[in-house]
Motif scaffolding. Sequence first.
Motif, short mmCIF file in Angstrom:
data_model
loop_
_atom_site.label_atom_id
_atom_site.label_comp_id
_atom_site.label_asym_id
_atom_site.label_seq_id
_atom_site.Cartn_x
_atom_site.Cartn_y
_atom_site.Cartn_z
N GLN A 167 0.84 -1.21 0.00
CA GLN A 167 0.00 0.00 0.00
C GLN A 167 0.88 1.26 0.00
OE1 GLN A 167 -3.02 0.61 -0.70
NE2 GLN A 167 -2.97 2.78 -0.12
N LYS A 217 -7.02 5.36 2.64
CA LYS A 217 -6.95 3.89 2.59
C LYS A 217 -5.72 3.40 3.37
CE LYS A 217 -7.02 0.74 -1.24
NZ LYS A 217 -6.82 0.78 -2.68
N LEU A 252 -17.63 0.82 -3.94
CA LEU A 252 -16.29 0.27 -3.70
C LEU A 252 -15.30 0.84 -4.70
CD1 LEU A 252 -16.87 -3.52 -2.90
CD2 LEU A 252 -16.67 -1.61 -1.32
N ILE A 302 -11.40 0.50 -4.23
CA ILE A 302 -11.28 -0.91 -3.83
C ILE A 302 -11.64 -1.80 -5.01
CG2 ILE A 302 -12.18 -2.69 -2.28
CD1 ILE A 302 -12.86 -0.34 -0.33
N LYS A 303 -10.71 -2.67 -5.38
CA LYS A 303 -10.99 -3.61 -6.48
C LYS A 303 -11.06 -5.02 -5.89
CE LYS A 303 -8.50 -0.99 -9.94
NZ LYS A 303 -7.17 -0.54 -9.59
N PHE A 338 -15.05 -0.62 4.57
CA PHE A 338 -13.63 -1.00 4.71
C PHE A 338 -13.52 -2.22 5.62
CE2 PHE A 338 -12.58 3.33 3.16
CZ PHE A 338 -11.62 2.97 2.22
N ILE A 340 -14.52 -5.35 3.71
CA ILE A 340 -13.51 -5.71 2.71
C ILE A 340 -12.29 -6.30 3.37
CG2 ILE A 340 -11.99 -4.76 0.90
CD1 ILE A 340 -15.19 -4.90 0.50
N GLU A 341 -11.90 -5.69 4.50
CA GLU A 341 -10.71 -6.21 5.17
C GLU A 341 -10.96 -7.63 5.65
OE1 GLU A 341 -10.30 -2.90 7.71
OE2 GLU A 341 -9.19 -1.77 6.20
N LYS A 346 -10.21 -10.13 3.11
CA LYS A 346 -8.80 -10.36 2.80
C LYS A 346 -8.11 -11.27 3.80
CE LYS A 346 -7.83 -6.10 0.38
NZ LYS A 346 -7.25 -4.80 0.67
#
Length: 502
Positions: free
Chosen positions: A33, A269, A342, A347-348, A377, A380-381, A384
């Motif tokens: 990042q 981000k 997104l 965010i992809k 967020f 999404i996190e 991951k």
Amino acid sequence: MEKIIIFDTTLRDGEQAPGASLNKKEKVEIAQQLVHLGVDVIEAGFPIASRGDAEAVKLVASTIKGATICALARSLKADIDAAYQAIKPAKSNARIHVFLATSKIHMQYKLKKPQEEILRIAVEAVRYAKRKTKDVQFSPEDATRSERSFLYRVIEQVIDEGATTINIPDTVGYTDPIEFGALISDIKNNVPNINKAVIAVHCHNDLGLAVANSLAAVRHGARQVECTVNGIGERAGNASMEEIVMAIKTRRDIYADVTTSIKTKEIYKSSRLVSKLTGLVVAPNKAIVGSNAFRHESGIHQDGVLKERKTYEIIKPQDVGYFGSNIVLGKHSGRHAFSERLASLGIKLSAKALDSAFVKFKELADKKKTVYDGDLFSIIEDEKQVVPQQWQLINFGVHCGTNVVPRASIELRSKGKVFAGSSSGDGPIDACYKAIEKITGIKARLLDYRIDSVTSGKDALGQVSVRLSWQANAVIGRGASTDIIEASVKAYMDAVNKLISR
Ligand code: KIV
Ligand code: ZN
């Protein structure tokens, strides 16, 4: 226009913030990042400090492209060797950062060595490091409390040995902007070969002046600034990257002759990622990335902003990648709106991850009136999470209240089998944790427990982070839910799975 090199030390000094330990994968994720963000140098760690850190720096150096990768070393051969081994995979983008204290107080009490010996050690260390990489940075630790004439001599001699960057640390956050600016000018005027090196600054925030001191140094000729995302770091932290970058960008009138390579739209981000992985919460009033940074509460301000944004806003929130936490998404929103949102947040996701994130979004939207960007967020996190889920939570129940001994029952799945257990505890969360311990057999120590609300309102998502230690490993686990007991259980399970995968 001259470029200010952004040297990011989130993974080294930032990680020295109490409670903020990162594993290898987390370091790589942050480093990636930081490259998107556009930092020039990533200080990835202090390899001699631990085997884990050496491995983490090595992994960063072998996987991250697009920035110089730096490792810290004391002025000792073993440190320099360890630093070099770790950064070697970065090839021509590898930097060794050697440091040695030059203040009387450090030389007398910590190092117990006279000036001449310190000078000799510094010179030999830089000479040794230079045999390994062309890019060598030297820091006279505690420079702001060092005797000037000695400081000048050390700097001159390490430049003669090939140091390409001279970093001036305000190690204990002691200086102020006027004094620090003058120090940078004095170094330029009193060190004859200073033009052969870049002057860097590294400011700590003990008096809340780290950013102001760094900016003063830039105005006096410093061309590298050392900083961390969210200003995290040892004690009160380091100079905050986002504040320095946005000050330079916003005040073009003052900083007309300098610029940075930071893609400011990546700032929010980056801030979220670092906060999530370190477990260090960003204060709501934190400049640039705090949740209140772009919120207008007073009627007069709201009226002014509606008439003309610039009345009360000096930065466009979108410029730092913040798209506001006003009305965003709710249970009536469809997949299209969700994926558009997104995309606008940068965010992809793969089609599969998007499907599963959408299901989670719908579940959340059923529990909560408005789904804010911060909630997204969090979802999404969660997507991951890469650690294998050896133990999965099926369900839990708690019984607690006034004059009741709290009890929890838990069901977990492992390798296709279901296991159940129950326990009492000091509170419902303690009872859950004891029940999990009984089922998994993992008797971990709970070192830290934190709960934060991701966004505002009674139905806000609660985000829990726990730090557990077991068999010489310490990990951070995280979980989010509108139910804080569920968030606590998820966080504990995340940590347990991480401990097993270690
Ligand atoms: O604060 C400090 O002095 C440091 C040095 C290692 C640069 O972090
Ligand atoms: Zn420091």
